[in-house]
Design a protein around this motif. Sequence first.
Motif, PDB file in Angstrom:
ATOM      1  N   ASP A   7       0.886  -1.284   0.327  1.00 49.95           N
ATOM      2  CA  ASP A   7       0.160  -0.273  -0.337  1.00 49.95           C
ATOM      3  C   ASP A   7       0.876   1.445  -0.161  1.00 49.95           C
ATOM      4  O   ASP A   7       0.545   1.962  -0.657  1.00 49.95           O
ATOM      5  N   GLN A   8       1.665   1.420   0.422  1.00 53.31           N
ATOM      6  CA  GLN A   8       2.906   2.322   0.491  1.00 53.31           C
ATOM      7  C   GLN A   8       3.388   2.452  -0.722  1.00 53.31           C
ATOM      8  O   GLN A   8       3.929   3.920  -1.187  1.00 53.31           O
ATOM      9  N   ALA A   9       3.768   1.418  -1.201  1.00 59.12           N
ATOM     10  CA  ALA A   9       4.315   1.731  -2.958  1.00 59.12           C
ATOM     11  C   ALA A   9       3.646   1.888  -3.469  1.00 59.12           C
ATOM     12  O   ALA A   9       3.921   3.024  -4.756  1.00 59.12           O
ATOM     13  N   LEU A  10       2.051   1.527  -3.557  1.00 55.73           N
ATOM     14  CA  LEU A  10       0.925   2.602  -4.224  1.00 55.73           C
ATOM     15  C   LEU A  10       0.925   4.089  -4.116  1.00 55.73           C
ATOM     16  O   LEU A  10       0.989   4.631  -4.897  1.00 55.73           O
ATOM     17  N   SER A  11       1.069   4.228  -3.016  1.00 58.29           N
ATOM     18  CA  SER A  11       0.526   5.736  -2.202  1.00 58.29           C
ATOM     19  C   SER A  11       2.151   6.778  -2.636  1.00 58.29           C
ATOM     20  O   SER A  11       1.995   7.662  -4.159  1.00 58.29           O
ATOM     21  N   LEU A  12       3.179   5.845  -3.390  1.00 54.31           N
ATOM     22  CA  LEU A  12       4.255   6.731  -3.390  1.00 54.31           C
ATOM     23  C   LEU A  12       4.710   6.656  -4.890  1.00 54.31           C
ATOM     24  O   LEU A  12       4.556   7.593  -5.531  1.00 54.31           O
ATOM     25  N   LYS A  33      11.048   2.719  -5.229  1.00 54.75           N
ATOM     26  CA  LYS A  33      12.439   1.392  -6.153  1.00 54.75           C
ATOM     27  C   LYS A  33      12.622   1.019  -5.023  1.00 54.75           C
ATOM     28  O   LYS A  33      12.781  -0.549  -4.909  1.00 54.75           O
ATOM     29  N   ASP A  34      13.916   1.351  -3.884  1.00 62.06           N
ATOM     30  CA  ASP A  34      13.334   0.616  -2.730  1.00 62.06           C
ATOM     31  C   ASP A  34      12.527  -0.182  -1.924  1.00 62.06           C
ATOM     32  O   ASP A  34      13.234  -1.201  -1.535  1.00 62.06           O
ATOM     33  N   LEU A  35      11.706   0.100  -2.009  1.00 58.70           N
ATOM     34  CA  LEU A  35      10.296  -0.956  -2.033  1.00 58.70           C
ATOM     35  C   LEU A  35      10.426  -2.289  -2.944  1.00 58.70           C
ATOM     36  O   LEU A  35       9.475  -2.890  -1.697  1.00 58.70           O
ATOM     37  N   LEU A  36      10.143  -1.912  -3.337  1.00 58.83           N
ATOM     38  CA  LEU A  36      10.272  -3.360  -4.451  1.00 58.83           C
ATOM     39  C   LEU A  36      10.820  -4.393  -4.453  1.00 58.83           C
ATOM     40  O   LEU A  36      10.772  -5.321  -4.710  1.00 58.83           O
ATOM     41  N   ASP A  46       2.671  -6.933  -8.916  1.00 66.23           N
ATOM     42  CA  ASP A  46       2.049  -6.633  -9.689  1.00 66.23           C
ATOM     43  C   ASP A  46       1.787  -5.360  -8.688  1.00 66.23           C
ATOM     44  O   ASP A  46       1.307  -4.864  -9.908  1.00 66.23           O
ATOM     45  N   LEU A  47       2.997  -4.984  -8.786  1.00 70.31           N
ATOM     46  CA  LEU A  47       3.781  -3.572  -8.390  1.00 70.31           C
ATOM     47  C   LEU A  47       4.177  -2.599  -9.270  1.00 70.31           C
ATOM     48  O   LEU A  47       4.856  -1.766  -9.612  1.00 70.31           O
ATOM     49  N   PHE A  48       4.705  -3.180 -10.665  1.00 69.40           N
ATOM     50  CA  PHE A  48       5.596  -3.069 -11.542  1.00 69.40           C
ATOM     51  C   PHE A  48       4.486  -2.262 -12.855  1.00 69.40           C
ATOM     52  O   PHE A  48       5.173  -1.487 -13.355  1.00 69.40           O
TER      53      PHE A  48
END
Length: 267
Positions: A7-12, A33-36, A46-48
Amino acid sequence: MASSSRDQALSLFAAANNHGDVNVKLSSLTQAKDLLLSLDPSLSADLFPFFLELQSSPESLVRKLLIQLIEEIGFKAVDHSPALVSILLTFLRDADPIIVKQSIVSGTNIFCNVFVEMIVQFQQYGKVERWLEGVWMWMLKFKDAVFGIALEPGSAGIKLLGLKFLEIFVLLFTPDNNSPEKSTGEGSRQAANISWLVGGHPLLDPVALKSEANRTIGILLNLLQPGASLPGCLTITVINWVSWIEQVQLLVCFITLRHADQFLTRS
C-alpha cells in the motif's frame, strides 16, 4: 507487513505520477523503488505496471530517474525485465536529448550485463532461461536502434554515446586471452567477450558475432573517409577508438600465432 509495504508503494507511485512538485516526484519514485526491491518478488510483481506508467511522465528528470532505476533493478525483476528494457527503446526516441543520452548509457551497461548473464547461466545450468532470452531480444533491438543513432545526422553529444556503444560492441565480440574466471575474479564484468564462449551456446554464435564486430569496424572506418559528415571532434574520437581496437586485434593475432608455433614445435 507485506500488505502495508504494498500500500505504501502504491501511494508513492501515485505521488510520483501526480504530485505537482518535481522533487516530491523524484523522492517518491526512489522510495517506491527501494520498497519494490525489499518485497518478495511474488508480492512485488503486480506493482511493476505502476512503475512502468512513469515512462509517460512530462518531467524529464522523472523519466531520467526511471531509466537509471531500470538499470539498477536489473535482473531483480525477472518477470518484468523484458518490459523494463523495452522502455529504453521508447526513450531513444524521446524529444529531450538528456533522456536519449541516459537511455544509451544505461542500455549499454545492461547490454554488457545481459551478455555476461547469458554466458554464465548456460555454463552453470546448461540452459538460458526464457525471460533472459526475451531481454536479449530487446537488447538486439536496442543495438540496432543505437547503431542508427550513431550513423544518422543528429546531436554530436548523442552521436558520441552511440559511437561509444559501437566501440564496446566490437570489444565484446573480439576474443582475447582472458578467461571468465580471471575476469570475474577481478570484478570486471565488462571484461567479458566471446572468448568466454567455450563449448558452444544456444543463442550466441562466436563466429557470427566476430563477423559482426568486424563489420562494425568497417562502419567506423567508413566514418573516417573523405566526405563523411562526422564532426571534427567525433572524428578524433573515432580515430582513437579504431586505433585501440586494432591494437587489441593485433595482440589477439600475435597470441594465436604464438600458440600455433608452440604447438607445431611440440609436434
